[in-house]
Structures are given as C-alpha cells and as structure tokens.
Design a protein around this motif. Sequence first.
Motif, short mmCIF file in Angstrom:
data_model
loop_
_atom_site.label_atom_id
_atom_site.label_comp_id
_atom_site.label_asym_id
_atom_site.label_seq_id
_atom_site.Cartn_x
_atom_site.Cartn_y
_atom_site.Cartn_z
N ASP A 1 51.73 52.86 41.22
CA ASP A 1 50.76 52.03 42.02
C ASP A 1 49.43 52.55 42.07
OD1 ASP A 1 49.75 49.93 43.74
OD2 ASP A 1 51.41 49.81 44.65
N LEU A 2 48.46 52.00 41.65
CA LEU A 2 46.99 52.65 42.02
C LEU A 2 46.23 51.83 43.10
CD1 LEU A 2 45.96 52.60 37.93
CD2 LEU A 2 47.39 54.41 39.38
N THR A 3 47.02 51.07 43.97
CA THR A 3 46.58 50.34 44.97
C THR A 3 46.37 51.44 46.24
OG1 THR A 3 47.45 48.50 43.94
CG2 THR A 3 46.59 48.36 46.24
N THR A 4 45.08 51.16 46.91
CA THR A 4 45.29 51.81 48.46
C THR A 4 45.82 50.55 49.30
OG1 THR A 4 43.37 53.05 47.63
CG2 THR A 4 43.70 52.80 50.10
N MET A 5 46.74 50.83 49.69
CA MET A 5 47.27 50.12 50.63
C MET A 5 47.16 50.21 52.07
SD MET A 5 49.02 47.98 48.60
CE MET A 5 50.49 47.20 49.14
N THR B 1 46.89 43.93 36.67
CA THR B 1 45.99 43.57 37.88
C THR B 1 46.42 42.25 38.40
OG1 THR B 1 44.09 45.07 36.83
CG2 THR B 1 43.60 43.58 38.59
N MET B 2 46.60 42.04 39.86
CA MET B 2 47.01 40.93 40.50
C MET B 2 46.04 40.77 41.62
SD MET B 2 50.77 41.97 40.20
CE MET B 2 50.16 43.59 40.06
N TRP B 3 45.52 39.54 41.72
CA TRP B 3 44.69 39.04 42.57
C TRP B 3 44.94 37.48 43.07
CZ3 TRP B 3 43.53 39.56 37.49
CH2 TRP B 3 43.29 38.36 36.78
N LEU B 4 44.48 37.24 44.31
CA LEU B 4 44.48 35.98 44.75
C LEU B 4 43.07 35.25 44.53
CD1 LEU B 4 47.46 36.10 47.39
CD2 LEU B 4 47.38 34.82 45.00
N ASP B 5 42.57 34.13 44.34
CA ASP B 5 41.60 33.52 44.20
C ASP B 5 41.24 33.12 45.82
OD1 ASP B 5 40.44 34.18 41.58
OD2 ASP B 5 41.58 32.39 40.90
N ASP B 6 39.78 33.18 46.21
CA ASP B 6 39.61 32.57 47.69
C ASP B 6 38.11 32.18 47.56
OD1 ASP B 6 38.31 32.74 50.29
OD2 ASP B 6 40.37 33.22 50.90
N ALA B 7 37.98 30.87 47.65
CA ALA B 7 36.69 30.18 47.58
C ALA B 7 35.67 30.92 48.21
CB ALA B 7 36.96 28.38 47.77
N GLN B 8 35.89 31.57 49.33
CA GLN B 8 34.92 31.96 50.26
C GLN B 8 34.72 33.16 49.96
OE1 GLN B 8 36.34 31.18 54.25
NE2 GLN B 8 35.64 29.07 54.28
N MET B 9 35.75 34.01 49.85
CA MET B 9 35.57 35.68 49.93
C MET B 9 34.73 36.17 48.52
SD MET B 9 39.38 36.90 50.65
CE MET B 9 39.80 37.75 52.45
N THR B 10 33.95 37.02 48.76
CA THR B 10 33.17 37.94 47.80
C THR B 10 33.90 39.07 47.48
OG1 THR B 10 31.94 38.86 49.67
CG2 THR B 10 31.08 36.75 48.46
N VAL C 1 46.81 46.88 41.61
CA VAL C 1 46.68 47.49 40.46
C VAL C 1 47.81 48.63 39.83
CG1 VAL C 1 45.11 48.65 38.94
CG2 VAL C 1 44.34 47.36 40.66
N LEU C 2 48.54 48.21 38.92
CA LEU C 2 49.58 49.03 38.45
C LEU C 2 49.27 49.31 37.16
CD1 LEU C 2 52.49 46.58 39.41
CD2 LEU C 2 51.94 48.25 40.74
N ALA C 3 49.69 50.75 36.79
CA ALA C 3 49.58 51.38 35.42
C ALA C 3 51.03 51.79 35.03
CB ALA C 3 48.79 52.71 35.63
N GLU C 4 51.40 51.22 33.61
CA GLU C 4 52.62 51.42 33.00
C GLU C 4 52.42 52.35 31.91
OE1 GLU C 4 56.56 49.02 31.72
OE2 GLU C 4 54.20 48.12 31.30
N MET C 5 52.86 53.52 32.13
CA MET C 5 52.83 54.63 30.92
C MET C 5 54.01 54.37 29.87
SD MET C 5 51.05 57.83 32.81
CE MET C 5 52.19 57.64 34.59
#
Length: 186
Positions: free
Chosen positions: A4-8, A166-175, A181-185
């Motif tokens: 997991d490369l994500t800063t939670m 890479t997973m994201w959720l679209d948002d009409a307002q957010m910039t 982000v996950l890396a599989e070796m």
Amino acid sequence: MILDLTTMLTADHPMIAWAKTKENPHIAMGHVGTHLDTYEKTKIPLEYFRSRGVLFQVVGIAEVTEEDIDLTKVQEGDFVLFRTGRSEEYAYGEKEYFPNHPKLSLSLIEKLVEKKIHFIGVDCPGIREHEEHQQADRFCERHGVYVIENLKSLADITAETFTVYTMWLDDAQMTGLRCRVLAEMQ
C-alpha cells in the motif's frame, strides 16, 4: 506481494484539521494525504485503474532531470514513480515536509507527457513548487497524465516490474481526489 503506497490519515491528523479551517473544507480535503490533482476537471479513463509501474530512485536530487533517469524504461500507459526520499525523511504533515521539496524539471515533465503515461507519482508534496505546482499539474492533466502526490513506502518496491492499481472517486467540485495506490510485485 502487495504494497500500500497510500498515506492514510486519521481523523485527528493535523492536515485534516488544516483542511477544516479553509474557506471550502470540502475542496481542501481533496488535497491532503495521497491524492491526484484534477484542476482541469477532466474525466480520468477507467483503464488507468491498472498500470505497469516504473520506479526511479532519485533520493538526494533537488531537481530531477531526464539525465538522472533512463527514459527508455518508460512506456505508454505507465505509472512512473519517483522515490525522492522526502516521506522517509519527514513525516507527512510536519512543517519540514513541505518547503523546498524535490521536484521534476519542466523538461522532464514534458518528456514524460510525450510518452503518454497514465500517472506521475511522488513521495513528496508535488512535482513542482509554489505557483509552478498547479501549472505543472494542469499541463499534465491537459495531456491525459495525472500527478499523484504524497505516496509512501516506495523504498519497499524491490521488483523491476510491478503493477500499480489506482483507485479514486470522482467529485464534481474537488480539484484534488484522495486516492488509494497499491503496488503488486510478481
């Protein structure tokens, strides 16, 4: 192995508190932790969910240029990661994490965009600083490349070839869209 490369961030993290003080906390919240910038509000293609990963070790380089990496390793559709070491030197949210962080040269950014990659990922606050930060992100986005900031654990990627999810959720307002982000070796 999956990394997991994500800063939670926890609900009491100082950056969450910072975002809540902004004029529009909803928009500010999209720019904390691991996120991708979408200032131009383009639609990210769903096939970007899975990309071949390429990691460049650039620790100790203040401004990474095309001479510092082997661009022949980069293919169309790649997720190109830069391990600057910033997230290893300072914890995300510490005041030292943000100023004078490593960056990519403008010419390197142009070369990566020409390669038609999916993402540029960094373990620091951005690929450029100050007013150039948003300009670089917008340039990339207009060419179908998205910048993902504040990654972690890039030192743990040991494979030459790996897959990035890479997973994201679209948002009409957010910039800025918080993402995972996950890396599989292999």
